[in-house]
Write an enzyme that holds these catalytic residues in place. Structure first.
Site, PDB file in Angstrom:
ATOM      1  N   ILE A  45      -5.042  -3.181   0.026  1.00 33.49           N
ATOM      2  CA  ILE A  45      -4.580  -4.413  -0.596  1.00 33.49           C
ATOM      3  C   ILE A  45      -4.135  -4.126  -2.029  1.00 33.49           C
ATOM      4  CG2 ILE A  45      -6.929  -5.016  -1.361  1.00 33.49           C
ATOM      5  CD1 ILE A  45      -6.199  -7.987  -0.872  1.00 33.49           C
ATOM      6  N   CYS A  46      -3.238  -4.966  -2.537  1.00 31.37           N
ATOM      7  CA  CYS A  46      -2.828  -4.964  -3.942  1.00 31.37           C
ATOM      8  C   CYS A  46      -2.041  -3.696  -4.290  1.00 31.37           C
ATOM      9  CB  CYS A  46      -4.062  -5.153  -4.821  1.00 31.37           C
ATOM     10  SG  CYS A  46      -3.703  -5.621  -6.529  1.00 31.37           S
ATOM     11  N   ALA A  47      -2.511  -2.892  -5.238  1.00 34.08           N
ATOM     12  CA  ALA A  47      -1.782  -1.689  -5.638  1.00 34.08           C
ATOM     13  C   ALA A  47      -1.936  -0.547  -4.642  1.00 34.08           C
ATOM     14  CB  ALA A  47      -2.267  -1.227  -7.016  1.00 34.08           C
ATOM     15  N   PHE A  72       0.934  -5.586  -3.841  1.00 31.06           N
ATOM     16  CA  PHE A  72       1.050  -6.428  -5.021  1.00 31.06           C
ATOM     17  C   PHE A  72       2.536  -6.558  -5.368  1.00 31.06           C
ATOM     18  CE2 PHE A  72       0.882  -7.312  -9.626  1.00 31.06           C
ATOM     19  CZ  PHE A  72       0.047  -8.413  -9.599  1.00 31.06           C
ATOM     20  N   SER A  95      -2.240  -6.207   2.313  1.00 28.04           N
ATOM     21  CA  SER A  95      -2.145  -7.525   1.691  1.00 28.04           C
ATOM     22  C   SER A  95      -1.773  -7.373   0.220  1.00 28.04           C
ATOM     23  CB  SER A  95      -3.454  -8.296   1.870  1.00 28.04           C
ATOM     24  OG  SER A  95      -3.310  -9.637   1.449  1.00 28.04           O
TER      25      SER A  95
END
Length: 440
Positions: free
Chosen positions: A357-359, A379, A405
């Site tokens: 998720i994210c970075a 992200f 995500s």
């Protein structure tokens, strides 16, 4: 012109006053990444930083504690995490271990602009039974300053201390009967403000609760600035979450899913804790492994978390899923961990699930060839690093054995999607309703 007097500076402090450093700080000043700093300003910034106390206890709900701390620190607040136990480390619910900044006894003479209590049981009871904390919060109320609580704590702590008299308040549904005689009226709002008191209902409402606290401290403009990058606000809070799924396959396991969640200095604590907490609620066997040389890590918003094992020990086992939280520094640490990268490659080669998720999709999975031929998201500011950007606008993307995500505000949906893949949608929705993420 702003003059800065550097005494003891942290990446968090720099990000607080200079938000654009968020994506560049580790590259600009790598030697600062794991050091403890603080700094003061000699201009008007010093007058705008609000002081906040977040007490924690054994049995506190970690999602509620960590979201509250993280979001308030993003707003620029000076947050002190204080343990009501005899030691700094608290054993929160679902096996999450948090190390506080101070003991609550060290805070008795301090003045705070806000005191915010997380819930969880027996955490709320342990907060209530702290005489020092009771004295501090009662002094806060008599001075007309903000205080707040979520989940069980409005009823168990604030109500028991007589601090909700004449006010409208809410709490976790199963504590509403206990709350009723302690306040003027109970309401079922996800977040309720009455005067200088803000109350909320549970883990699934804590992001909204925290953003509301930012608004009380700094105003709506700051609250919007903080919530925007988190992608906090779904179109309709309480509605069911959605997954964009491609090439669907059944995720399988023997007995209970064995899941690895690595953490590192700079990991995003909201993402890590929500994944760990929710998967353990689903009865998955979650192993939290530090890729650093010790179990305790300093997460991106300066929350100290304690892993179960080091990555070398974790590598001795096989996993039904390896899932990476984000956070810029944490993702870089993952990408530089040869042990973890090899585990991820073996996971993919053996057709076992993995995710990020994210970075982390952009900084860990993509450069190591783990997104080849896959639909994914990340992200928003990192999505340009993905080779296939066709599905990046989706909040959660599943492609076969891969799940990705976008950021902290979607972490609960991300974790619930993992629960759905292993246990089915009914189980995921059951958990979502218990946490008040979706409507009962």
């Amino acid at each position: 012109m702003v003059l800065i007097s550097v005494r003891h500076v942290t990446p968090h402090s720099l990000r607080r006053h200079f938000p654009l450093t968020e994506h560049f700080l580790p590259k600009q000043i790598p030697s600062l990444k794991n050091r403890i700093f603080s700094f003061t300003t000699t201009a008007t910034m010093s007058s705008t930083s609000k002081r906040v106390l977040v007490p924690v206890a054994n049995g506190s709900e970690p999602i509620e504690a960590v979201i509250t701390i993280d979001v308030l620190r993003r707003s620029g607040a000076d947050v002190t995490v204080a343990s009501v136990e005899k030691q700094l480390r608290v054993d929160a619910c679902h096996g999450v271990k948090i190390v506080a900044d101070a003991l609550v006894s060290d805070c008795r003479d301090a003045v705070f602009d806000l005191i915010a209590l997380p819930g969880g049981m027996p955490g709320a009871t342990n907060l209530k039974e702290s005489e020092v904390l009771e004295t501090i919060v009662k002094k806060q109320a008599s001075a007309g300053r903000l205080y707040a609580a979520v989940c069980a704590s409005p009823a168990v702590a604030l109500g028991s201390w007589g601090l909700l008299k004449g006010l409208k308040a809410t709490c976790y549904p199963s504590f509403m009967e206990q709350l009723a005689p302690a306040c003027a009226a109970t309401v079922e709002s996800r977040v309720q403000q009455d005067g200088k008191v803000v109350t909320s209902r549970g883990p699934g409402t804590t992001m909204e609760f925290s953003v509301a606290l930012v608004e009380q401290l700094y105003g709506k403009e700051r609250a919007d600035e903080v919530s925007g990058p988190l992608e906090v606000m779904r179109a309709n809070h309480g509605d069911e979450y959605t997954i964009a799924e491609f090439n669907p396959i059944q995720w399988t396991f023997d007995n209970s899913p064995q899941i690895l969640v690595p953490i590192a200095n700079g990991s995003e604590e909201m993402e890590a804790v929500m994944i760990i907490d929710i998967l353990r609620r689903a009865k998955a066997n979650v192993v939290v492994a530090s890729v650093e040389d010790k179990l305790e890590i300093l997460a991106s918003r300066q929350i100290k978390l304690v892993a179960d094992v080091l990555i070398d020990e974790a590598a001795k086992l096989s996993y039904d899923l390896i899932v990476l939280p984000g956070g810029l520094g944490g993702a870089q640490a993952f990408a530089n961990s040869e042990k973890l990268v090899n585990m991820l490659k073996k996971q993919k080669e053996s057709n076992r699930p993995y995710g990020a998720i994210c970075a982390s999709p952009a900084l860990v999975l993509e450069p190591h060839g783990l997104l080849k031929g896959k639909k994914a998201t990340a992200f928003p500011a990192m999505c340009n690093k993905l080779s296939d950007q066709s599905e990046i606008e989706n909040r959660v993307v599943v492609d076969g054995n891969l799940i990705t995500s976008r950021g902290p505000g979607i972490s609960m949906e991300f974790a619930l999607a993992i629960v759905e893949k292993f246990f089915g949608r009914n189980k995921a929705l059951e958990l979502a309703k218990i946490m008040l993420f979706t409507r009962a």
